[in-house]
Design an enzyme around this catalytic site. Structure first.
Site, short mmCIF file in Angstrom:
data_model
loop_
_atom_site.label_atom_id
_atom_site.label_comp_id
_atom_site.label_asym_id
_atom_site.label_seq_id
_atom_site.Cartn_x
_atom_site.Cartn_y
_atom_site.Cartn_z
N GLU A 191 0.80 -1.22 0.00
CA GLU A 191 0.00 0.00 0.00
C GLU A 191 0.84 1.27 0.00
O GLU A 191 0.31 2.35 -0.28
CB GLU A 191 -0.95 -0.01 1.20
CG GLU A 191 -1.99 -1.13 1.10
CD GLU A 191 -2.86 -1.27 2.34
OE1 GLU A 191 -3.97 -1.80 2.21
OE2 GLU A 191 -2.43 -0.85 3.43
N ASP A 212 -11.80 -5.93 -2.68
CA ASP A 212 -12.71 -7.07 -2.59
C ASP A 212 -14.08 -6.55 -2.20
O ASP A 212 -14.22 -5.38 -1.85
CB ASP A 212 -12.20 -8.10 -1.56
CG ASP A 212 -12.12 -7.51 -0.16
OD1 ASP A 212 -13.16 -7.52 0.53
OD2 ASP A 212 -11.04 -7.03 0.24
#
Length: 233
Positions: free
Chosen positions: A12, A201
């Site tokens: 990230e 997701d």
């Protein structure tokens, strides 16, 4: 101006770190700080580790040691709202904890005692983000959405987890594991903050497969959006 940017995982923060022409790495209590410039702005980039405690520890160290004037959280999230797709970006105007319950003492579900029930993203930064991303996503198959992000110390994928979160937060847009803790520390230090996450997701029973497959896409989307925002700050 020093801008603090926080991501939980190496994936990230990697793109942002790699965009720094030169980097100074500082490790404090397991939290990894990278000091340099991104988009011409002085940035302290933190890889905090996963979960609320790691996020709060790292954000506190950042606030105390580096004195950022703004804190931005980057990374991935599980989509909870209808119509969200992998790669979409969520800009949070409100944050709450999804696993705090002291309602027996008169507090709202999700509210830490003596703290707000919701943490509000900075209105000026939100407006900038809205203006930028409307244009940025105009030619893209993905989109930016705005709304409530709920933080839990759990990876959300089971129907019973969904039911609990939706019962108390019917307008939830996305879930993740650090943002409200970052927001609480920023609130306590009186530092403006903004949460920008990309959907990796859909927080369902396929979530683990989707997360592993799309974490790099989500990280890229979130980091790219932050770089675009930095150009205007």
């Amino acid at each position: 101006m020093t801008i603090g940017i926080i991501g939980a995982m190496e994936e990230e923060v990697e793109l942002l770190k790699n965009s720094m022409p030169s980097v100074e790495e500082i490790v404090i209590g397991g939290a990894k700080f990278y000091v340099g410039e991104v988009a011409g702005k002085e940035v302290v980039l933190l890889e905090s580790g996963i979960g609320k405690v790691n996020a709060a520890l790292g954000t506190t160290l950042m606030a105390d040691r580096f004195k950022p004037e703004v804190i931005i959280n980057t990374g991935s999230a599980g989509g909870m709202a209808e119509g969200l797709a992998v790669g979409d970006v969520i800009i949070s105007d409100r944050l709450a904890y999804g696993d705090v319950d002291v309602t027996e003492f008169g507090y709202t579900y999700g509210q830490v005692p003596r703290m707000p029930a919701f943490y509000q993203g900075d209105a000026v930064l939100l407006k900038k983000a809205e203006t930028i991303y409307r244009e940025y996503f105009a030619a893209s198959e993905n989109k930016a959405v705005y709304g409530l992000v709920v933080t839990n110390d759990s990876f959300i994928m089971r129907p019973d987890q969904h039911e609990t979160i939706r019962t108390f937060f019917p307008d939830v847009k996305a879930v993740e594991m650090e943002a409200a803790a970052i927001a609480q520390v920023a609130y306590q230090f009186d530092i403006p903050f903004l949460i920008i996450r990309a959907i990796s997701d859909l927080a369902n029973q396929e979530a683990t497969i989707s997360f592993d497959e799309f974490i790099h896409l989500a990280a890229k989307q979130s980091a790219t959006c932050i770089i675009e925002l930095l150009k205007t700050i």
